[in-house]
Design a protein around this motif. Structure first.
Motif, PDB file in Angstrom:
ATOM      1  N   LEU A   1     -42.084 -22.024  41.504  1.00 30.59           N
ATOM      2  CA  LEU A   1     -43.224 -22.745  40.943  1.00 30.59           C
ATOM      3  C   LEU A   1     -43.075 -22.909  39.431  1.00 30.59           C
ATOM      4  O   LEU A   1     -43.329 -23.998  38.884  1.00 30.59           O
ATOM      5  CB  LEU A   1     -44.519 -22.019  41.293  1.00 30.59           C
ATOM      6  N   VAL A   2     -42.654 -21.868  38.745  1.00 29.46           N
ATOM      7  CA  VAL A   2     -42.470 -21.957  37.297  1.00 29.46           C
ATOM      8  C   VAL A   2     -41.367 -22.961  36.967  1.00 29.46           C
ATOM      9  O   VAL A   2     -41.495 -23.765  36.030  1.00 29.46           O
ATOM     10  CB  VAL A   2     -42.163 -20.569  36.709  1.00 29.46           C
ATOM     11  N   ARG A   3     -40.299 -22.935  37.743  1.00 32.00           N
ATOM     12  CA  ARG A   3     -39.208 -23.891  37.517  1.00 32.00           C
ATOM     13  C   ARG A   3     -39.690 -25.325  37.747  1.00 32.00           C
ATOM     14  O   ARG A   3     -39.360 -26.245  36.976  1.00 32.00           O
ATOM     15  CB  ARG A   3     -38.043 -23.550  38.442  1.00 32.00           C
ATOM     16  N   HIS A   4     -40.487 -25.535  38.784  1.00 30.08           N
ATOM     17  CA  HIS A   4     -41.007 -26.872  39.060  1.00 30.08           C
ATOM     18  C   HIS A   4     -41.905 -27.366  37.933  1.00 30.08           C
ATOM     19  O   HIS A   4     -41.966 -28.572  37.668  1.00 30.08           O
ATOM     20  CB  HIS A   4     -41.793 -26.871  40.375  1.00 30.08           C
ATOM     21  N   ALA A   5     -42.611 -26.449  37.279  1.00 29.43           N
ATOM     22  CA  ALA A   5     -43.474 -26.851  36.156  1.00 29.43           C
ATOM     23  C   ALA A   5     -42.657 -27.516  35.052  1.00 29.43           C
ATOM     24  O   ALA A   5     -43.065 -28.540  34.492  1.00 29.43           O
ATOM     25  CB  ALA A   5     -44.216 -25.644  35.615  1.00 29.43           C
TER      26      ALA A   5
ATOM     27  N   ARG B   1     -40.641 -32.804  32.541  1.00 29.00           N
ATOM     28  CA  ARG B   1     -39.535 -33.710  32.234  1.00 29.00           C
ATOM     29  C   ARG B   1     -39.601 -34.999  33.038  1.00 29.00           C
ATOM     30  O   ARG B   1     -39.130 -36.046  32.594  1.00 29.00           O
ATOM     31  CB  ARG B   1     -38.199 -32.995  32.466  1.00 29.00           C
ATOM     32  N   ALA B   2     -40.215 -34.936  34.225  1.00 31.57           N
ATOM     33  CA  ALA B   2     -40.364 -36.142  35.037  1.00 31.57           C
ATOM     34  C   ALA B   2     -41.389 -37.106  34.456  1.00 31.57           C
ATOM     35  O   ALA B   2     -41.402 -38.288  34.832  1.00 31.57           O
ATOM     36  CB  ALA B   2     -40.760 -35.764  36.461  1.00 31.57           C
TER      37      ALA B   2
ATOM     38  N   ARG C   1     -45.384 -29.888  26.382  1.00 34.05           N
ATOM     39  CA  ARG C   1     -46.178 -31.103  26.183  1.00 34.05           C
ATOM     40  C   ARG C   1     -47.363 -31.204  27.138  1.00 34.05           C
ATOM     41  O   ARG C   1     -48.476 -31.554  26.714  1.00 34.05           O
ATOM     42  CB  ARG C   1     -45.274 -32.331  26.362  1.00 34.05           C
ATOM     43  N   VAL C   2     -47.145 -30.949  28.414  1.00 31.09           N
ATOM     44  CA  VAL C   2     -48.196 -31.191  29.410  1.00 31.09           C
ATOM     45  C   VAL C   2     -49.394 -30.281  29.181  1.00 31.09           C
ATOM     46  O   VAL C   2     -49.246 -29.126  28.775  1.00 31.09           O
ATOM     47  CB  VAL C   2     -47.677 -30.984  30.846  1.00 31.09           C
TER      48      VAL C   2
END
Length: 323
Positions: free
Chosen positions: A17-21, A26-27, A64-65
């Protein structure tokens, strides 16, 4: 309408989950929201790590998010004074990017502390009192409170961020709006109901964010997407009044046992049809929502979704809004 990504703790391991964040930032997603559960909705989802530990890690892999809990119940598993401390700390770690999303909770997650599950009117009373405590602590200084549901003895947030933590509240109708709108900054809900937006504005919260959430199930094989959505998200159609009351995964399994794959596919965009997602998201925009967080169903299917979102979906959603 800003497009967000859901860090769904119920379907993904904490490290993934942390990696997906980081990948979601970046997406190109505008914000990320994280569920705060003790249980998954169904056994098939298979996870439910501690949201606040993961949020701390997410602040360090993103820059950023905006981040948000979607949502935390500050009345059973957590005392509101502790929620205020956690939120202030995440705000500091994120550099002012955090919003505290709160709600009156679900029996599924809150029963674990053995305090029972009162009627919804009592849960709303508890949430109002909790928000009064949290707001007082965000104001700074010592707080002592002796209320109907909570006591606070000389509490103070020693690490208070310069940017006050905004609060969003999950609402489902007129009663919750009238109670919560005066105490928070933003509206949170899971249905594209324009009446909720109008009632929220009429309650004096005009100009605030209206934050929604919508599941989709991306897969190049639409049949596989429908099957996965049915396996893991057939509970979703029960609605808040049902979902808040059931005490465990067996209850959700039983309540959704007659839901068919085609029923799920009728309410959740499945496959890789960008236009279907754009059309579903348009209902939220037309209802007056300013923010929409997408849920990609399936914890093991996030990376492909994020690549597709970056190349195809996010540009299409933003082009679709231009009209």
């Amino acid at each position: 309408m800003r497009i967000g990504y859901t860090l769904m703790t119920e379907q993904t391991s904490p490290p993934d989950l942390v990696r997906h964040a980081g990948l979601a930032e970046r997406a190109g997603f505008d914000f990320e929201v994280m569920s705060d559960h003790y249980f998954p909705w169904l056994d098939e989802q298979g996870h439910s790590g501690y949201a606040w530990s993961m949020l701390g890690a997410v602040t360090q892999v993103t820059s950023r998010v905006e981040l948000m809990t979607y949502v935390t119940c500050p009345t059973f598993r957590y005392h509101p004074a502790v929620v205020a401390q956690k939120a202030a700390t995440v705000q500091l770690l994120s550099g002012g990017r955090f919003t505290l999303g709160v709600g009156s909770g679900e029996n599924l997650n809150e029963h674990v502390v053995g305090q029972g599950w009162p009627a919804v009117d009592v849960r709303h009373e508890m949430l109002v009192e909790a928000l009064e405590i949290i707001n007082a602590l965000f104001d700074g200084g010592y707080v002592t409170h002796h209320g109907v549901h909570f006591d606070v003895d000389s509490a103070k947030l020693w690490d208070l961020p310069e940017t006050r933590v905004p609060i969003g509240a999950a609402v489902s109708g007129k009663q919750s709006i009238e109670l919560l709108a005066p105490l928070v900054d933003h509206l949170v809900t899971t249905e594209p109901d324009g009446d909720l937006v109008v009632q929220w504005d009429d309650a004096g919260a005009r100009g605030s964010r209206k934050i929604g959430q919508m599941p989709i199930c991306f897969d190049r094989d639409r049949d596989a997407a429908v099957q996965r959505a049915h396996e893991q998200f057939r509970w979703f159609g029960g609605g808040w009044k049902v979902n808040a009351e059931l005490p465990g995964t067996a209850g959700f399994d039983g309540a959704s046992q007659f839901v068919r794959p085609e029923d799920v596919a009728g309410s959740i965009p499945c496959g890789d049809d960008v236009d279907a997602v754009v059309e579903a998201a348009a209902a939220w925009r037309e209802a007056g929502f300013t923010d929409l967080a997408l849920i990609q169903v399936g914890g093991d299917h996030q990376e492909g979704f994020l690549e597709w979102a970056e190349s195809d979906l996010l540009p299409a959603l933003r082009d679709g809004q231009a009209g």
